[in-house]
Design an enzyme around this catalytic site. Structure first.
Site, PDB file in Angstrom:
ATOM      1  N   HIS A   1      27.535  49.013  46.785  1.00 55.15           N
ATOM      2  CA  HIS A   1      28.613  49.999  46.595  1.00 55.15           C
ATOM      3  C   HIS A   1      28.555  51.027  45.711  1.00 55.15           C
ATOM      4  CE1 HIS A   1      32.784  51.045  45.942  1.00 55.15           C
ATOM      5  NE2 HIS A   1      32.617  51.151  44.497  1.00 55.15           N
TER       6      HIS A   1
ATOM      7  N   ARG B   1      27.481  49.100  55.065  1.00 58.72           N
ATOM      8  CA  ARG B   1      26.593  50.159  54.350  1.00 58.72           C
ATOM      9  C   ARG B   1      25.507  49.455  53.719  1.00 58.72           C
ATOM     10  NH1 ARG B   1      27.808  47.505  49.552  1.00 58.72           N
ATOM     11  NH2 ARG B   1      30.095  47.138  49.159  1.00 58.72           N
TER      12      ARG B   1
ATOM     13  N   TYR C   1      26.579  39.779  46.329  1.00 54.16           N
ATOM     14  CA  TYR C   1      28.062  38.905  46.875  1.00 54.16           C
ATOM     15  C   TYR C   1      27.807  38.810  48.298  1.00 54.16           C
ATOM     16  CZ  TYR C   1      28.662  43.898  47.296  1.00 54.16           C
ATOM     17  OH  TYR C   1      28.376  45.138  47.662  1.00 54.16           O
TER      18      TYR C   1
END
Ligand code: TPP
Ligand code: MG
Length: 322
Positions: A246, A242, A254
């Site tokens: 998120h 992606r 991260y």
């Protein structure tokens, strides 16, 4: 390689659907930045090849079940951009009549039941649909798309095992985008590939290039043929990425920048576009024209959604069972 039976117009149709999913998501992102949209969103830029490759193999009558990241899946399955956008704006004409929002998209008329934000839930719901198809002898197929995080839910294991022993016409499509929220897949699974788990249930499992719509199309075609022939379920693991965070507030701190950059080189829209040009199946002008048409279509969906009426408070009690 171009799978047999696909015409130039089929391929341009797939290209168009991926561009539609991408443009819809990009515009939703800007709407959020401007504070023009309520709720949160989980976006699917980068994962369009899975959505379109899967849905291009589904016949009318087959059913799809998605999860919390459903925008691209819904558009690929044929949910109207207006109805999807209106749902994101919590408007009465949204595909879930403003009761679902971004994570609950679908339209039974186009073969997509409303998606569910409970991670992995489709792994038991799709087998339920497949069991009904089998008992009725209709040759319909159920498909669920879920994430790598979903593959560690109990529902995944129960759903695959039950489907296997019942030889159900269901396809489990895992979008392994390497992360479940901010948690890397390898931190929560010692099995390198989700597809390797298929052997635990005695069903075929296959790793698929999730950035190549034609690879997805080919693999899903073989799985639907097996399902319709009564040969039971298949687990497909589409390796994808992606490009966005998120959810709305995720700045992706991260994950290494180089990792994201490397995957962006394999952007599924670029991959198919290059292939079409190289094979002489499309011109750059045709691809540009598709982008312009889609820009119009998405602008129309936004204008429609923004001006659509909100539901009246008493409508909250309609279409609910308890
Ligand atoms: C059963 C359950 N647990 C936790 C959550 C919160 N949650 C929402 S999305 C998500 C990560 C899911 O990761 P993955 O399955 O890999 O899908 P992706 O977001 O990468 O598409 C989590 C933990 C949830 N919605 N449902
Ligand atoms: Mg994931």
């Amino acid at each position: 390689m171009i799978p047999a039976g696909l015409s130039a117009s089929d391929l341009l149709g797939m290209y168009r659907k991926m561009v539609l999913a991408r443009t819809f998501e990009d515009q939703v992102y800007y709407l959020f930045l401007r504070g023009g949209m309520p709720g949160t969103v989980h976006q699917s830029q980068g994962q369009e090849a899975v959505a379109v490759g899967v849905c291009s193999q589904m016949r009318p009558g087959d059913f799809l079940m998605s999860g919390h990241r459903p925008h691209g899946h819904a558009l690929a399955k044929g949910v109207s951009p207006r109805a999807a956008m209106a749902e994101l704006f919590a408007k009465r004409d949204g595909c879930s009549r403003a009761k679902g929002g971004s994570m609950h998209l679908g339209d039974p008329d186009v073969g997509m039941i409303t998606s569910l934000a409970i991670v992995g839930a489709g792994c038991t719901i799709a087998p339920g649909m497949a069991l009904a198809f089998k008992l009725r002898g209709t040759k319909q197929v159920a498909v669920t798309i879920f994430g790598d995080g979903g593959s560690n839910e109990g529902a995944f294991h129960e759903g695959l095992n039950f489907s296997a022993v019942q030889h159900l016409p269901v396809i489990f499509v895992c979008e392994n985008n390497l992360y479940g929220a901010s948690t890397a897949y390898h931190q929560v699974s010692l099995v390198t590939n989700v597809a390797d788990r298929a052997c635990a249930y005695g069903i075929p499992g296959q790793i698929v290039d999730g950035m190549d719509v034609l690879a997805v199309y080919q693999a899903v075609g073989e799985a639907t043929a097996r399902a319709r022939a009564g040969e039971g379920p298949t687990l497909l693991e589409c390796k994808t990425y992606r490009f966005a965070g998120h959810s709305r507030s995720d700045r992706t701190a991260y994950r290494p920048k180089e990792e994201a950059e490397a995957w962006k080189q394999r952007d599924p829209i670029l991959v198919l576009g290059k292939k079409l040009l190289a094979e002489g199946l499309a011109t750059q002008e045709q691809l540009d024209a598709i982008q312009r048409e889609v820009d119009q279509e998405v602008a129309d969906a936004i204008a429609y959604a923004q001006s659509a009426p909100s539901p009246a408070p008493e409508e909250a009690l309609e279409d609910v069972y308890a």
